[in-house]
Design a protein around this motif. Structure first.
Motif, PDB file in Angstrom:
ATOM      1  N   ARG A 124      21.498   8.674  25.719  1.00 36.58           N
ATOM      2  CA  ARG A 124      20.957   9.951  26.182  1.00 36.58           C
ATOM      3  C   ARG A 124      19.891   9.746  27.259  1.00 36.58           C
ATOM      4  NH1 ARG A 124      19.359  11.532  21.674  1.00 36.58           N
ATOM      5  NH2 ARG A 124      17.101  11.367  21.809  1.00 36.58           N
ATOM      6  N   ILE A 125      19.005   8.768  27.047  1.00 36.65           N
ATOM      7  CA  ILE A 125      17.947   8.513  28.025  1.00 36.65           C
ATOM      8  C   ILE A 125      18.536   7.924  29.302  1.00 36.65           C
ATOM      9  CG2 ILE A 125      15.788   7.304  28.467  1.00 36.65           C
ATOM     10  CD1 ILE A 125      15.684   9.583  26.365  1.00 36.65           C
ATOM     11  N   ALA A 126      19.515   7.028  29.164  1.00 36.13           N
ATOM     12  CA  ALA A 126      20.154   6.442  30.347  1.00 36.13           C
ATOM     13  C   ALA A 126      20.826   7.525  31.186  1.00 36.13           C
ATOM     14  CB  ALA A 126      21.170   5.385  29.925  1.00 36.13           C
ATOM     15  N   GLU A 127      21.463   8.504  30.523  1.00 36.00           N
ATOM     16  CA  GLU A 127      22.119   9.591  31.254  1.00 36.00           C
ATOM     17  C   GLU A 127      21.102  10.458  32.000  1.00 36.00           C
ATOM     18  OE1 GLU A 127      24.151  11.168  27.933  1.00 36.00           O
ATOM     19  OE2 GLU A 127      26.048  10.144  28.381  1.00 36.00           O
ATOM     20  N   LEU A 128      19.898  10.558  31.456  1.00 37.18           N
ATOM     21  CA  LEU A 128      18.866  11.366  32.110  1.00 37.18           C
ATOM     22  C   LEU A 128      18.257  10.674  33.321  1.00 37.18           C
ATOM     23  CD1 LEU A 128      16.796  12.918  29.170  1.00 37.18           C
ATOM     24  CD2 LEU A 128      18.104  14.159  30.895  1.00 37.18           C
ATOM     25  N   VAL A 129      17.997   9.375  33.227  1.00 37.86           N
ATOM     26  CA  VAL A 129      17.236   8.708  34.290  1.00 37.86           C
ATOM     27  C   VAL A 129      18.072   7.830  35.202  1.00 37.86           C
ATOM     28  CG1 VAL A 129      15.125   8.747  32.900  1.00 37.86           C
ATOM     29  CG2 VAL A 129      16.591   6.724  32.841  1.00 37.86           C
ATOM     30  N   LEU A 130      19.299   7.492  34.810  1.00 39.57           N
ATOM     31  CA  LEU A 130      20.089   6.551  35.604  1.00 39.57           C
ATOM     32  C   LEU A 130      21.270   7.195  36.316  1.00 39.57           C
ATOM     33  CD1 LEU A 130      20.123   3.433  33.238  1.00 39.57           C
ATOM     34  CD2 LEU A 130      18.610   3.915  35.160  1.00 39.57           C
ATOM     35  N   THR A 131      21.482   8.496  36.168  1.00 38.13           N
ATOM     36  CA  THR A 131      22.574   9.170  36.884  1.00 38.13           C
ATOM     37  C   THR A 131      21.986  10.263  37.771  1.00 38.13           C
ATOM     38  OG1 THR A 131      22.947  10.868  35.198  1.00 38.13           O
ATOM     39  CG2 THR A 131      24.114   8.778  34.912  1.00 38.13           C
ATOM     40  N   HIS A 229      30.683  14.148  38.531  1.00 39.76           N
ATOM     41  CA  HIS A 229      30.811  15.603  38.499  1.00 39.76           C
ATOM     42  C   HIS A 229      30.180  16.195  37.240  1.00 39.76           C
ATOM     43  CE1 HIS A 229      33.412  15.978  42.010  1.00 39.76           C
ATOM     44  NE2 HIS A 229      34.112  14.952  41.571  1.00 39.76           N
ATOM     45  N   HIS A 230      29.476  15.380  36.449  1.00 45.64           N
ATOM     46  CA  HIS A 230      28.959  15.842  35.161  1.00 45.64           C
ATOM     47  C   HIS A 230      27.440  15.720  35.085  1.00 45.64           C
ATOM     48  CE1 HIS A 230      33.030  14.185  33.415  1.00 45.64           C
ATOM     49  NE2 HIS A 230      33.198  15.198  34.250  1.00 45.64           N
ATOM     50  N   VAL A 231      26.856  16.527  34.217  1.00 50.51           N
ATOM     51  CA  VAL A 231      25.492  16.322  33.755  1.00 50.51           C
ATOM     52  C   VAL A 231      25.560  16.452  32.238  1.00 50.51           C
ATOM     53  CG1 VAL A 231      24.876  18.773  34.027  1.00 50.51           C
ATOM     54  CG2 VAL A 231      23.089  17.057  33.883  1.00 50.51           C
ATOM     55  N   VAL A 232      24.901  15.540  31.528  1.00 51.74           N
ATOM     56  CA  VAL A 232      24.957  15.517  30.064  1.00 51.74           C
ATOM     57  C   VAL A 232      23.635  16.017  29.505  1.00 51.74           C
ATOM     58  CG1 VAL A 232      25.303  14.095  28.004  1.00 51.74           C
ATOM     59  CG2 VAL A 232      26.612  13.620  30.085  1.00 51.74           C
ATOM     60  N   SER A 233      23.715  17.021  28.640  1.00 47.82           N
ATOM     61  CA  SER A 233      22.537  17.567  27.978  1.00 47.82           C
ATOM     62  C   SER A 233      22.828  17.690  26.490  1.00 47.82           C
ATOM     63  CB  SER A 233      22.185  18.937  28.573  1.00 47.82           C
ATOM     64  OG  SER A 233      21.148  19.555  27.846  1.00 47.82           O
ATOM     65  N   ASP A 234      21.958  17.124  25.670  1.00 44.53           N
ATOM     66  CA  ASP A 234      22.135  17.163  24.211  1.00 44.53           C
ATOM     67  C   ASP A 234      23.495  16.609  23.796  1.00 44.53           C
ATOM     68  OD1 ASP A 234      19.635  18.364  23.958  1.00 44.53           O
ATOM     69  OD2 ASP A 234      20.480  20.372  24.161  1.00 44.53           O
ATOM     70  N   GLY A 235      23.966  15.610  24.516  1.00 39.49           N
ATOM     71  CA  GLY A 235      25.236  14.978  24.176  1.00 39.49           C
ATOM     72  C   GLY A 235      26.465  15.746  24.599  1.00 39.49           C
ATOM     73  N   LEU A 236      26.291  16.876  25.287  1.00 39.83           N
ATOM     74  CA  LEU A 236      27.411  17.679  25.757  1.00 39.83           C
ATOM     75  C   LEU A 236      27.518  17.570  27.277  1.00 39.83           C
ATOM     76  CD1 LEU A 236      26.717  20.887  23.632  1.00 39.83           C
ATOM     77  CD2 LEU A 236      28.405  19.107  23.141  1.00 39.83           C
ATOM     78  N   ALA A 237      28.746  17.534  27.776  1.00 37.23           N
ATOM     79  CA  ALA A 237      28.972  17.375  29.219  1.00 37.23           C
ATOM     80  C   ALA A 237      29.191  18.734  29.883  1.00 37.23           C
ATOM     81  CB  ALA A 237      30.178  16.470  29.463  1.00 37.23           C
ATOM     82  N   PHE A 238      28.477  18.949  30.987  1.00 33.30           N
ATOM     83  CA  PHE A 238      28.602  20.158  31.804  1.00 33.30           C
ATOM     84  C   PHE A 238      28.966  19.732  33.228  1.00 33.30           C
ATOM     85  CE2 PHE A 238      25.736  20.983  28.361  1.00 33.30           C
ATOM     86  CZ  PHE A 238      25.921  22.305  27.996  1.00 33.30           C
ATOM     87  N   VAL A 239      29.548  20.653  34.001  1.00 30.67           N
ATOM     88  CA  VAL A 239      29.764  20.331  35.407  1.00 30.67           C
ATOM     89  C   VAL A 239      28.396  20.158  36.059  1.00 30.67           C
ATOM     90  CG1 VAL A 239      31.968  21.544  35.575  1.00 30.67           C
ATOM     91  CG2 VAL A 239      29.863  22.769  36.083  1.00 30.67           C
ATOM     92  N   SER A 240      28.315  19.258  37.011  1.00 33.07           N
ATOM     93  CA  SER A 240      27.035  18.991  37.663  1.00 33.07           C
ATOM     94  C   SER A 240      26.597  20.191  38.508  1.00 33.07           C
ATOM     95  CB  SER A 240      27.145  17.755  38.552  1.00 33.07           C
ATOM     96  OG  SER A 240      27.969  18.028  39.677  1.00 33.07           O
TER      97      SER A 240
END
Length: 285
Positions: A124-131, A229-240
């Protein structure tokens, strides 16, 4: 902590463990940073990389609101960490080699190090700061406003999927849901894109129809599988954010144009324009 030389990475396919630490340069502490420890095994005849060697380093900027959101994700944090920042500040991210089987340090170690040993927390943290999408969400989303819309939007979405017999990895939430994730406005319905054909009857869930895919300016497979093309929030994928913006520009309804005005105002920090567009949005059919 002196700056280390960046060395080539030996690819083991192992997952990384993210550790937060206080950055030190010439003996001076310059605020929290992230260290990623990567368990590795040396392949036969491969160049040996010793444990503790930094193989990658990058610096990202985190806004004051993004910092507070990140702290909530990391909680508990060391007592010396600032609870708030008045301006955008750097966050250092490093990746280190760690021998497979090496005993990890305590969660809170010397010099304010914080080990994220749980795989879910680490990802979760990697998805927030590394993408790119994660950093954009961290820095631009109206996190406090989003929480007022719905204290736990992620739990609500999981409940909707469960009632429909669909698992979260099978879906990508669309632009309408993204507006609420960013705290811009409440979603009028929950739009989803699915990897396999599903039938959703009743309720707020709507599957984006095939004839609407042209608005995304990307083919179905790339849209669903390419993490750019994604952003992940609370473990769920949304379009960016950028993908949602392309969709709204291409579709071009009055509501889309107003959403685009809100999205631009959000990025440029034009609070008055954001408030005005929000009022206009309430009057649109």
């Amino acid at each position: 902590m002196p700056e280390e030389e960046v060395l080539p990475m030996v690819d083991s396919g192992a997952t990384s463990a993210v550790v937060t630490a206080v950055r030190e340069l010439d003996g001076a502490q310059e605020g929290p940073g992230l260290l990623a420890l990567t368990p590795m095994e040396d392949a036969w005849s491969s160049e040996m990389v010793l444990p503790g060697v930094v193989t990658e380093r990058q610096e990202v900027s985190v806004s004051s609101g993004g910092w507070q959101y990140l702290l909530r994700c990391l909680d508990p944090v060391p007592p010396g960490w600032p609870r708030s920042r008045s301006h955008k500040a750097p966050l250092v991210v490093k990746r280190l080699v760690m021998a497979v089987g090496m005993r990890p340090p305590a969660r809170v170690a010397q010099k304010g190090w914080l080990l994220l040993s749980c795989p879910q927390e680490r990802e979760r943290i990697a998805e927030l700061v590394l993408t790119p999408g994660g950093r954009h969400f961290l820095n631009h989303a109206l996190h406090a406003h989003r929480a007022r819309f719905s204290p736990d939007f992620g739990a609500e979405l999981r409940c909707l999927l469960s009632r429909s017999g669909v698992s979260s990895p099978e879906v990508l939430f669309g632009p309408e849901a993204l507006m609420q994730v960013y705290g811009l406005r409440k979603a009028r319905y929950i739009d989803v894109l699915t990897k396999a054909p599903v039938s959703l009857t009743g309720g707020p869930l709507r599957v984006i129809a095939s004839d609407e895919f042209e608005h995304f300016c990307a083919d179905r497979t790339r849209l669903l599988e390419d993490s750019r093309h994604h952003v992940v929030s609370d473990g769920l994928a949304f379009v960016s954010f950028d993908t949602a913006r392309a969709f709204k520009r291409h579709r071009g309804s009055w509501r889309d144009r107003n959403d685009l005005s809100m999205m631009q105002a959000l990025e440029r920090r034009y609070r008055w324009r954001l408030h005005l567009a929000s009022l206009v949005g309430r009057m649109l059919p």
